[in-house]
Scaffold this active site. Sequence first.
Site, PDB file in Angstrom:
ATOM      1  N   TYR A  11       0.828  -1.233   0.000  1.00 24.92           N
ATOM      2  CA  TYR A  11       0.000   0.000   0.000  1.00 24.92           C
ATOM      3  C   TYR A  11       0.853   1.271   0.000  1.00 24.92           C
ATOM      4  O   TYR A  11       0.920   2.001  -0.998  1.00 24.92           O
ATOM      5  CB  TYR A  11      -0.934  -0.068   1.205  1.00 24.92           C
ATOM      6  CG  TYR A  11      -1.705   1.185   1.532  1.00 24.92           C
ATOM      7  CD1 TYR A  11      -2.260   1.988   0.534  1.00 24.92           C
ATOM      8  CD2 TYR A  11      -1.902   1.559   2.865  1.00 24.92           C
ATOM      9  CE1 TYR A  11      -2.984   3.137   0.861  1.00 24.92           C
ATOM     10  CE2 TYR A  11      -2.629   2.687   3.198  1.00 24.92           C
ATOM     11  CZ  TYR A  11      -3.159   3.484   2.196  1.00 24.92           C
ATOM     12  OH  TYR A  11      -3.869   4.607   2.520  1.00 24.92           O
ATOM     13  N   VAL A  12       1.559   1.523   1.094  1.00 32.06           N
ATOM     14  CA  VAL A  12       2.339   2.767   1.180  1.00 32.06           C
ATOM     15  C   VAL A  12       3.507   2.725   0.186  1.00 32.06           C
ATOM     16  O   VAL A  12       3.802   3.722  -0.491  1.00 32.06           O
ATOM     17  CB  VAL A  12       2.853   2.991   2.620  1.00 32.06           C
ATOM     18  CG1 VAL A  12       3.660   4.265   2.701  1.00 32.06           C
ATOM     19  CG2 VAL A  12       1.687   3.062   3.600  1.00 32.06           C
ATOM     20  N   PHE A  75      10.195  -0.313   2.993  1.00 28.28           N
ATOM     21  CA  PHE A  75       8.803  -0.472   3.432  1.00 28.28           C
ATOM     22  C   PHE A  75       8.477  -1.913   3.805  1.00 28.28           C
ATOM     23  O   PHE A  75       7.532  -2.144   4.548  1.00 28.28           O
ATOM     24  CB  PHE A  75       7.835  -0.078   2.304  1.00 28.28           C
ATOM     25  CG  PHE A  75       7.941   1.353   1.873  1.00 28.28           C
ATOM     26  CD1 PHE A  75       7.266   2.347   2.555  1.00 28.28           C
ATOM     27  CD2 PHE A  75       8.712   1.715   0.783  1.00 28.28           C
ATOM     28  CE1 PHE A  75       7.359   3.672   2.166  1.00 28.28           C
ATOM     29  CE2 PHE A  75       8.819   3.035   0.387  1.00 28.28           C
ATOM     30  CZ  PHE A  75       8.139   4.017   1.078  1.00 28.28           C
ATOM     31  N   ALA A  77       7.703  -5.180   5.328  1.00 28.32           N
ATOM     32  CA  ALA A  77       7.598  -5.550   6.745  1.00 28.32           C
ATOM     33  C   ALA A  77       6.335  -6.352   6.988  1.00 28.32           C
ATOM     34  O   ALA A  77       5.408  -6.338   6.182  1.00 28.32           O
ATOM     35  CB  ALA A  77       7.550  -4.285   7.614  1.00 28.32           C
ATOM     36  N   TYR A 143       4.874  -5.915  17.217  1.00 27.03           N
ATOM     37  CA  TYR A 143       5.096  -5.161  15.975  1.00 27.03           C
ATOM     38  C   TYR A 143       5.882  -3.868  16.275  1.00 27.03           C
ATOM     39  O   TYR A 143       6.924  -3.600  15.671  1.00 27.03           O
ATOM     40  CB  TYR A 143       3.744  -4.849  15.326  1.00 27.03           C
ATOM     41  CG  TYR A 143       3.811  -3.803  14.252  1.00 27.03           C
ATOM     42  CD1 TYR A 143       4.494  -4.048  13.063  1.00 27.03           C
ATOM     43  CD2 TYR A 143       3.211  -2.549  14.419  1.00 27.03           C
ATOM     44  CE1 TYR A 143       4.564  -3.082  12.073  1.00 27.03           C
ATOM     45  CE2 TYR A 143       3.280  -1.583  13.440  1.00 27.03           C
ATOM     46  CZ  TYR A 143       3.962  -1.857  12.267  1.00 27.03           C
ATOM     47  OH  TYR A 143       4.045  -0.891  11.308  1.00 27.03           O
ATOM     48  N   ASN A 172      -1.889   6.992  11.499  1.00 28.92           N
ATOM     49  CA  ASN A 172      -2.828   6.120  10.776  1.00 28.92           C
ATOM     50  C   ASN A 172      -2.931   6.515   9.307  1.00 28.92           C
ATOM     51  O   ASN A 172      -3.606   7.477   8.968  1.00 28.92           O
ATOM     52  CB  ASN A 172      -4.196   6.160  11.457  1.00 28.92           C
ATOM     53  CG  ASN A 172      -4.175   5.454  12.796  1.00 28.92           C
ATOM     54  OD1 ASN A 172      -3.428   5.848  13.693  1.00 28.92           O
ATOM     55  ND2 ASN A 172      -4.949   4.402  12.929  1.00 28.92           N
ATOM     56  N   HIS A 189      -7.750  -2.453   9.357  1.00 30.22           N
ATOM     57  CA  HIS A 189      -7.784  -1.003   9.530  1.00 30.22           C
ATOM     58  C   HIS A 189      -9.194  -0.439   9.373  1.00 30.22           C
ATOM     59  O   HIS A 189      -9.983  -0.899   8.540  1.00 30.22           O
ATOM     60  CB  HIS A 189      -6.829  -0.329   8.539  1.00 30.22           C
ATOM     61  CG  HIS A 189      -5.400  -0.635   8.851  1.00 30.22           C
ATOM     62  ND1 HIS A 189      -4.433  -0.733   7.900  1.00 30.22           N
ATOM     63  CD2 HIS A 189      -4.790  -0.877  10.030  1.00 30.22           C
ATOM     64  CE1 HIS A 189      -3.287  -1.016   8.484  1.00 30.22           C
ATOM     65  NE2 HIS A 189      -3.476  -1.114   9.781  1.00 30.22           N
ATOM     66  N   LEU A 190      -9.452   0.593  10.170  1.00 32.00           N
ATOM     67  CA  LEU A 190     -10.823   1.098  10.299  1.00 32.00           C
ATOM     68  C   LEU A 190     -11.442   1.565   8.971  1.00 32.00           C
ATOM     69  O   LEU A 190     -12.531   1.111   8.609  1.00 32.00           O
ATOM     70  CB  LEU A 190     -10.851   2.242  11.329  1.00 32.00           C
ATOM     71  CG  LEU A 190     -12.235   2.838  11.563  1.00 32.00           C
ATOM     72  CD1 LEU A 190     -13.180   1.816  12.168  1.00 32.00           C
ATOM     73  CD2 LEU A 190     -12.141   4.068  12.467  1.00 32.00           C
ATOM     74  N   ALA A 282      -7.937  -5.263  22.663  1.00 35.57           N
ATOM     75  CA  ALA A 282      -6.763  -5.263  23.545  1.00 35.57           C
ATOM     76  C   ALA A 282      -5.640  -4.443  22.925  1.00 35.57           C
ATOM     77  O   ALA A 282      -5.368  -4.553  21.730  1.00 35.57           O
ATOM     78  CB  ALA A 282      -6.298  -6.700  23.769  1.00 35.57           C
TER      79      ALA A 282
HETATM   80  N1  UFG Z   1     -11.536   0.093  15.044  1.00 37.37           N
HETATM   81  C1  UFG Z   1     -12.859  -0.214  15.273  1.00 37.37           C
HETATM   82  N2  UFG Z   1     -13.431  -1.193  14.509  1.00 37.37           N
HETATM   83  C2  UFG Z   1     -12.743  -1.874  13.548  1.00 37.37           C
HETATM   84  C3  UFG Z   1     -11.382  -1.544  13.322  1.00 37.37           C
HETATM   85  C4  UFG Z   1     -10.803  -0.551  14.100  1.00 37.37           C
HETATM   86  O1  UFG Z   1     -13.518   0.364  16.129  1.00 37.37           O
HETATM   87  O2  UFG Z   1     -13.306  -2.771  12.904  1.00 37.37           O
HETATM   88  C5  UFG Z   1     -10.925   1.176  15.843  1.00 37.37           C
HETATM   89  C6  UFG Z   1      -9.713   0.719  16.643  1.00 37.37           C
HETATM   90  O3  UFG Z   1     -10.101   0.227  17.879  1.00 37.37           O
HETATM   91  C7  UFG Z   1      -8.923   2.031  16.731  1.00 37.37           C
HETATM   92  C8  UFG Z   1      -9.277   2.767  15.444  1.00 37.37           C
HETATM   93  O4  UFG Z   1     -10.456   2.149  14.944  1.00 37.37           O
HETATM   94  O5  UFG Z   1      -9.400   2.777  17.789  1.00 37.37           O
HETATM   95  C9  UFG Z   1      -8.191   2.648  14.391  1.00 37.37           C
HETATM   96  O6  UFG Z   1      -7.819   1.291  14.251  1.00 37.37           O
HETATM   97  P1  UFG Z   1      -6.868   0.747  13.118  1.00 37.37           P
HETATM   98  O7  UFG Z   1      -6.751  -0.729  13.289  1.00 37.37           O
HETATM   99  O8  UFG Z   1      -7.312   1.285  11.803  1.00 37.37           O
HETATM  100  O9  UFG Z   1      -5.487   1.456  13.437  1.00 37.37           O
HETATM  101  P2  UFG Z   1      -4.622   1.448  14.786  1.00 37.37           P
HETATM  102  O10 UFG Z   1      -4.755   2.819  15.358  1.00 37.37           O
HETATM  103  O11 UFG Z   1      -4.920   0.326  15.665  1.00 37.37           O
HETATM  104  O12 UFG Z   1      -3.198   1.120  14.191  1.00 37.37           O
HETATM  105  C10 UFG Z   1      -2.422   2.014  13.473  1.00 37.37           C
HETATM  106  C11 UFG Z   1      -1.625   1.288  12.427  1.00 37.37           C
HETATM  107  C12 UFG Z   1      -0.685   0.313  13.055  1.00 37.37           C
HETATM  108  C13 UFG Z   1       0.158   1.021  14.068  1.00 37.37           C
HETATM  109  C14 UFG Z   1      -0.682   1.794  15.031  1.00 37.37           C
HETATM  110  C15 UFG Z   1       0.176   2.669  15.877  1.00 37.37           C
HETATM  111  O13 UFG Z   1      -2.488   0.644  11.548  1.00 37.37           O
HETATM  112  O14 UFG Z   1       0.132  -0.266  12.084  1.00 37.37           O
HETATM  113  O15 UFG Z   1      -1.581   2.654  14.353  1.00 37.37           O
HETATM  114  O16 UFG Z   1      -0.372   2.796  17.101  1.00 37.37           O
HETATM  115  F1  UFG Z   1       0.880   0.132  14.767  1.00 37.37           F
END
Ligand code: UFG
Length: 332
Positions: A11-12, A75, A77, A143, A172, A189-190, A282
């Site tokens: 992606y990136v 990139f 990983a 990670y 993000n 990812h959200l 978690a």
């Molecule tokens: N979330 C939901 N529902 C979903 C998916 C995500 O509510 O189905 C919430 C998560 O709990 C979080 C937010 O949406 O609060 C964003 O979640 P993501 O999984 O999109 O992203 P993260 O913030 O968990 O993770 C990102 C990067 C990681 C990195 C991290 C750094 O994707 O690679 O930030 O803290 F490690």
Amino acid sequence: MRLLVTGGAGYVGSVCAARLVESGHEVVVLDDLSTGHADAVPDGARLVEAGIDDAIGGVLAEGVGGAGFDGVLHFAAKSLVGESMQDPAKYWQGNVVTSLRLLDAMREHGTPRLVFSSTAATYGEPERVPIAETAPTRPTNTYGATKLAIDHAITSYAAAHGLAAVSLRYFNVAGAYGRFGERHGVETHLIPIVLQVASGRRERVQVYGDDWPTQDGTCVRDYIHVVDLADAHLRALEHAAAGEHRIYNLGNGLGFSVKQVIDACREVTGHPIPADVAPRRAGDPAVLVAGSEKARTELGWKPERVDLTGIVRDAWNFTTDRDEETRAGRVW
Ligand code: UFG
């Protein structure tokens, strides 16, 4: 410059490779396609389909037409937080050991510059937001720990061997750049998950907790447009200085809650996007927002695409374009 982009089919990496080619650089992509896609490598870049462990020596020796590379953008990983907790060996091996191989090969072949994809996950639960580069690094998942270990290795290689290195700590990443966008086999990812509901691939979205200490009770994140992120890489290449390892956070400096993201997706797609509140996930911190002053001051970088609706719109256009092409049998 002659540049090697590891993970340039992801992606990136693919968005960065596309911007590098457009800026006139000569680009070779090294990607084993374990999670990337050959058709995400931009026209004008050459794909070497292999892993770093097997191929890095040969690729650096060959360079571009026999001339060595001016730099590597690294990139490639493993990047699933949940998986990193269940299968740590895959992350210590695939991220740390492989990156050490890369560093040693660069040293052997005299490759002078490195731009590395680090992450906000190196900080863990923040004491203070926005998070500055001087904040303590206490990753809460494997990670993040592996990315931090690589950052430490880069610091010592730069000091000892004169490498010019920059680590960019992404918050993000979201959005798309035309036909270059996010398409993971396993989506966690959200924004892409919410858009899967709008495109009929998923019934509903789960909101991981609505009792967080935030304004609307859902987690707040700093969504940065992938094109702004890519532009920071171009600047990092120019500013890298021999013997130094510089570290920059990359985010908008703006936080958006999960509810705000879902609302923006509703607005852009016109789909109701049913959402349910689910238990907290978690390891999620309540708020992660980047302080990106250092990148602004030292790299002259400024995020230009800070509007959440615009970020979501680009991701949605990518999704719908791809769906249309798939239906027409022209999958790219
Ligand atoms: N979330 C939901 N529902 C979903 C998916 C995500 O509510 O189905 C919430 C998560 O709990 C979080 C937010 O949406 O609060 C964003 O979640 P993501 O999984 O999109 O992203 P993260 O913030 O968990 O993770 C990102 C990067 C990681 C990195 C991290 C750094 O994707 O690679 O930030 O803290 F490690």
